[in-house]
Motif scaffolding. Sequence first.
Motif, PDB file in Angstrom:
ATOM      1  N   GLY A  95     -15.976  -2.920  -4.369  1.00 23.36           N
ATOM      2  CA  GLY A  95     -16.680  -2.230  -3.287  1.00 23.36           C
ATOM      3  C   GLY A  95     -17.106  -0.818  -3.658  1.00 23.36           C
ATOM      4  O   GLY A  95     -18.276  -0.454  -3.567  1.00 23.36           O
ATOM      5  N   ASN A 132     -13.410  -0.465   4.097  1.00 22.90           N
ATOM      6  CA  ASN A 132     -12.284  -0.027   3.267  1.00 22.90           C
ATOM      7  C   ASN A 132     -11.247   0.724   4.093  1.00 22.90           C
ATOM      8  O   ASN A 132     -10.044   0.498   3.954  1.00 22.90           O
ATOM      9  CB  ASN A 132     -12.775   0.888   2.147  1.00 22.90           C
ATOM     10  CG  ASN A 132     -13.201   0.103   0.923  1.00 22.90           C
ATOM     11  OD1 ASN A 132     -13.034  -1.110   0.851  1.00 22.90           O
ATOM     12  ND2 ASN A 132     -13.752   0.810  -0.048  1.00 22.90           N
ATOM     13  N   LYS A 161      -9.339  -1.712   6.075  1.00 20.98           N
ATOM     14  CA  LYS A 161      -8.467  -2.560   5.254  1.00 20.98           C
ATOM     15  C   LYS A 161      -7.305  -1.794   4.624  1.00 20.98           C
ATOM     16  O   LYS A 161      -6.191  -2.266   4.549  1.00 20.98           O
ATOM     17  CB  LYS A 161      -9.280  -3.175   4.097  1.00 20.98           C
ATOM     18  CG  LYS A 161      -9.859  -4.543   4.383  1.00 20.98           C
ATOM     19  CD  LYS A 161     -10.233  -5.274   3.084  1.00 20.98           C
ATOM     20  CE  LYS A 161     -11.401  -4.594   2.373  1.00 20.98           C
ATOM     21  NZ  LYS A 161     -11.882  -5.324   1.196  1.00 20.98           N
ATOM     22  N   HIS A 162      -7.613  -0.591   4.112  1.00 24.41           N
ATOM     23  CA  HIS A 162      -6.623   0.054   3.245  1.00 24.41           C
ATOM     24  C   HIS A 162      -5.969   1.317   3.791  1.00 24.41           C
ATOM     25  O   HIS A 162      -4.909   1.692   3.320  1.00 24.41           O
ATOM     26  CB  HIS A 162      -7.275   0.439   1.904  1.00 24.41           C
ATOM     27  CG  HIS A 162      -8.042  -0.648   1.241  1.00 24.41           C
ATOM     28  ND1 HIS A 162      -7.456  -1.811   0.804  1.00 24.41           N
ATOM     29  CD2 HIS A 162      -9.361  -0.766   0.933  1.00 24.41           C
ATOM     30  CE1 HIS A 162      -8.376  -2.598   0.247  1.00 24.41           C
ATOM     31  NE2 HIS A 162      -9.544  -1.988   0.315  1.00 24.41           N
ATOM     32  N   GLU A 173     -19.294  -0.573   3.761  1.00 23.96           N
ATOM     33  CA  GLU A 173     -18.208  -0.745   2.798  1.00 23.96           C
ATOM     34  C   GLU A 173     -17.127   0.320   3.016  1.00 23.96           C
ATOM     35  O   GLU A 173     -15.933   0.020   3.015  1.00 23.96           O
ATOM     36  CB  GLU A 173     -18.757  -0.692   1.361  1.00 23.96           C
ATOM     37  CG  GLU A 173     -17.696  -0.656   0.265  1.00 23.96           C
ATOM     38  CD  GLU A 173     -16.781  -1.887   0.239  1.00 23.96           C
ATOM     39  OE1 GLU A 173     -17.183  -2.951   0.739  1.00 23.96           O
ATOM     40  OE2 GLU A 173     -15.639  -1.761  -0.276  1.00 23.96           O
TER      41      GLU A 173
HETATM   42 MG   LIG Z   1     -13.763  -2.484  -0.480  1.00 26.85          MG
END
Ligand SMILES: [Mg+2]
Lengths: 219, 137
Positions: B103, B59, B62-63, B55
Amino acid sequence: MYYRSLSVTFVFLLFQMPNILIVEDHPVVVEGLQKLLCDKGITANCLVANTVKDCLLTLNVITPDLILLDYNLPDGNGLDLCKTILNMKPFMKILAISSYKEQSLVMQMMENGAMGYVLKNASEGEIIEAVTVVLSGKKYLCEETQNILNKKNSNHSILTRRELEVLKFISDGFTNPEIADKLFISPLTVDSHRKNLIVKLDAKNTASLIKIAFQNKYL
Amino acid sequence: MMPETLVKMGLKGALSDFCDNMNASNSMTVRFQFVGQFERLEQKFEIGIYRIIQELVNNAVKHSQADKLIVQMVQEPHRLCLIVEDNGKGFDVSAIGQGKGIGLNSVKSRIETLNGRIDISSEFGKGSEFIIEFILL
Ligand SMILES: [Mg+2]
Ligand SMILES: Nc1ncnc2c1ncn2[C@@H]1O[C@H](COP(=O)(O)OP(=O)(O)OP(=O)(O)O)[C@@H](O)[C@H]1O
C-alpha cells in the motif's frame, strides 16, 4: 437510635452522591457552583482545586465522577489540562465551564475530550442540566455554545496536533529548519504547515498568524 | 471502481463522503476538513489523490488503533496539501516496504508520478502523520 439511623442514612446518601471536582480559581464562582449543586441535590461532595497543580495532585488520590473545568487558571489553561487529565484517566467526564465564546476554543475543548461546554453566564437550569447529562455519560453543549458552533461561515477549522506544535514553535521565534529539527520532519514540511496555518486562520503572513492564533486561544 | 461523487463533485465532495462513511462504519472518529478555495483538478490528479487518501485511511483503520483520524485538504490556487493524521500507536517509518504490504509503496509511486512530495512521520504511542503536497500549475 433515631440519631444513629439518621446519620447512617446521611452517610449512605453521601456514598450515593457523585463526587464532583471544581477546577476554578475564582472563589466567587466556586462558591456559586458549590451552592447550586448542593441546593439542587446533585451533590454535597464538591472538591475544589484552584490551580492546574492542585487539580493533578487531587487526581492522584481521588477519581471524581465529574470535573468542572475552567479555562483560565493561574498556572495553565483548561485546554491543555483537559488533555493531561484524560491521559491520566481516560474515562474521566469533563465539563468545561468558561466565559469564553470563541468558536475555536469550544471546538478545541471538545476535540481535547471534554464531554460538555457550558458558559458561565448560562442559566442555573442549564448548568444543572449540563452536569446531569455529562454525569450520565452523554455530551452536552449549552444553547449559546450550540449557536456558536452552528454559526455559518465558520472559517475556523480544527488544527491538527502537528499544526499546534508548529504554531507554538513559530510563535517562540524558531526558524523552519530549527522547527524541522525539533519535530523530525523536513523543513519543506514545516513550510507546508505554516502555509496551511495561514490559510486556515485566514492570516496574511506569519506575524498576523501569531496574532490571530493568540486571539483565538490556540496559543 | 470510481465513486460517482468523485466524477460529479470532485475531490472535496468525494473525500468528504468517503470519510463520513469510514466514520460511520468504524469505532474510530474520522473527520474531514477542507480549507481554502475549491477547484476541480485534472482527472488523473483527482483519481490518484482519492486512491492515496483511501489507502492512508484504510491503513489507519487497519493498523493504527487510533481513536481519531483527521483528513485535511488545503487548496490554494497553486498549491494542494493533504494531511492524514491519526493519534494511534505509530510505527517505524524506516521499515516501510520491508514487509509484505504494498500500500504505502504504491502511495509513494503515485505521488511521484503526479510530481508531488510526501513526508511521513510517526512516533510510538503518539500517532502518525502523512503530509502530501502538490504544486498546481
Ligand atoms: Mg495498506
Ligand atoms: N497509520 C498507521 N499506523 C500504524 N502503522 C501503520 C500505519 N500505516 C501503515 N502502518 C504500518 O506500515 C505497514 C505498511 O503499510 P502498507 O500499506 O504498505 O501495507 P499493509 O497495509 O500492511 O498491506 P496492503 O496495503 O498491501 O494491504 C503496515 O503493515 C503497518 O504495520
